[in-house]
Design an enzyme around this catalytic site. Structure first.
Site, mmCIF file in Angstrom:
data_model
loop_
_atom_site.group_PDB
_atom_site.id
_atom_site.type_symbol
_atom_site.label_atom_id
_atom_site.label_comp_id
_atom_site.label_asym_id
_atom_site.label_seq_id
_atom_site.Cartn_x
_atom_site.Cartn_y
_atom_site.Cartn_z
ATOM 1 N N HIS A 1 40.812 45.656 41.144
ATOM 2 C CA HIS A 1 39.892 46.750 41.480
ATOM 3 C C HIS A 1 38.640 46.223 42.179
ATOM 4 C CE1 HIS A 1 41.890 50.227 39.726
ATOM 5 N NE2 HIS A 1 42.259 49.443 38.722
ATOM 6 N N GLU B 1 51.992 49.276 34.237
ATOM 7 C CA GLU B 1 51.023 50.276 34.681
ATOM 8 C C GLU B 1 51.595 51.036 35.881
ATOM 9 O OE1 GLU B 1 47.113 48.759 35.363
ATOM 10 O OE2 GLU B 1 46.837 48.130 33.280
#
Length: 262
Positions: free
Chosen positions: A170, A226
């Site tokens: 991220h 995920e």
């Protein structure tokens, strides 16, 4: 009294039973094993042994066309043993594309452009709507996210599903967490079985995205499954990964991965 007839009938019945048992066993063996997908509510995650590195390649693809070390590169590989350098790296440019957001977080321009195209295609092709759960997080923001997870669940658990600051995709501005609209199974393994999750898993590569943390590669990527986390790598590399059936950057580039921080 002649007992040959009954003995033959009993033998035939026994033989039929053996055949029936054999057919039943073979049928059961042909069925795929079904393991429950990891959940964010689990108390711990398994640590499978890393798989070997595939060697499949497509002629003409240059693995050295971009850097896998430079955090500004769309091919950068960041994981537990491969931190960002510098650790507090921040992208030079960030944008807010015209998409739905849960938490309004920006992303790199090339990611935003590809994401808009992907969301539009999902709507046009399957009538699906999506939103961005999260995108770019700074070193400081990731510190807060990790510390919060560790405080609530313990460091051992936090290390299975939240990257430490300086080790997070991220922070590159290249990763997006995607949710369904209306919201269902957000940030949970069951997102994989929603229409949005299934469409993304099948089509994200067309727009340059990789489902970064597959369920069967926890030991390679270092993180639990995920199905909402997609990493932008660009269409050429995403296509190469699709064609060679290689599902992780670690395996494709032959670099260290795994569940332990170095």
């Amino acid at each position: 009294m002649n007992s040959t007839g009954p003995r033959r009938r009993l033998a035939a019945v026994a033989a039929a039973a053996i055949v029936l048992l054999a057919v039943t066993a073979c049928s059961a063996a042909d069925q795929p094993s079904r393991k429950p997908a990891p959940s964010k509510t689990a108390t711990h995650a398994p640590r499978p042994v890393p798989t070997s590195t595939p060697t499949a390649t497509v002629a003409g693809f240059d693995k050295h066309a971009q850097s896998i070390d430079d955090p500004a590169s769309t091919w950068v590989v960041v994981n537990k043993p491969r931190p960002l350098v510098p650790a507090n790296y921040a992208p030079a440019s960030l944008v807010y594309p015209e998409v739905a957001y849960v938490n309004r977080q920006p992303m790199r321009p090339e990611v935003g452009e590809a994401l808009v195209s992907m969301f539009r295609a999902g709507k046009a092709e399957a009538g699906l709507d999506f939103s961005v759960q999260s995108a770019y997080r700074s070193f400081e923001s990731q510190t807060g996210v990790y510390n919060d997870d560790a405080a609530r669940n313990g460091v051992a658990y936090a290390d299975t599903d939240t990257a430490r600051p300086g080790h997070s995709e991220h922070q590159t501005g290249l990763a997006v967490d995607i949710s369904a609209v209306p919201a269902k199974c957000s940030l949970d393994a069951c997102f994989a079985h929603t229409p949005q999750g299934e469409w993304l898993a099948a089509n994200a590569w067309r727009f340059g995205f990789l489902l970064r943390y597959p369920a069967d590669k926890v030991g390679v990527t270092g993180f639990t499954f995920e199905p909402w986390h997609f990493r932008y790598v660009g269409v050429p590399l995403a296509t190469q990964l699709k064609e060679t059936k290689v599902t992780t950057l670690e395996e494709f580039f032959g670099v260290p991965g795994g569940t332990e921080y170095h």
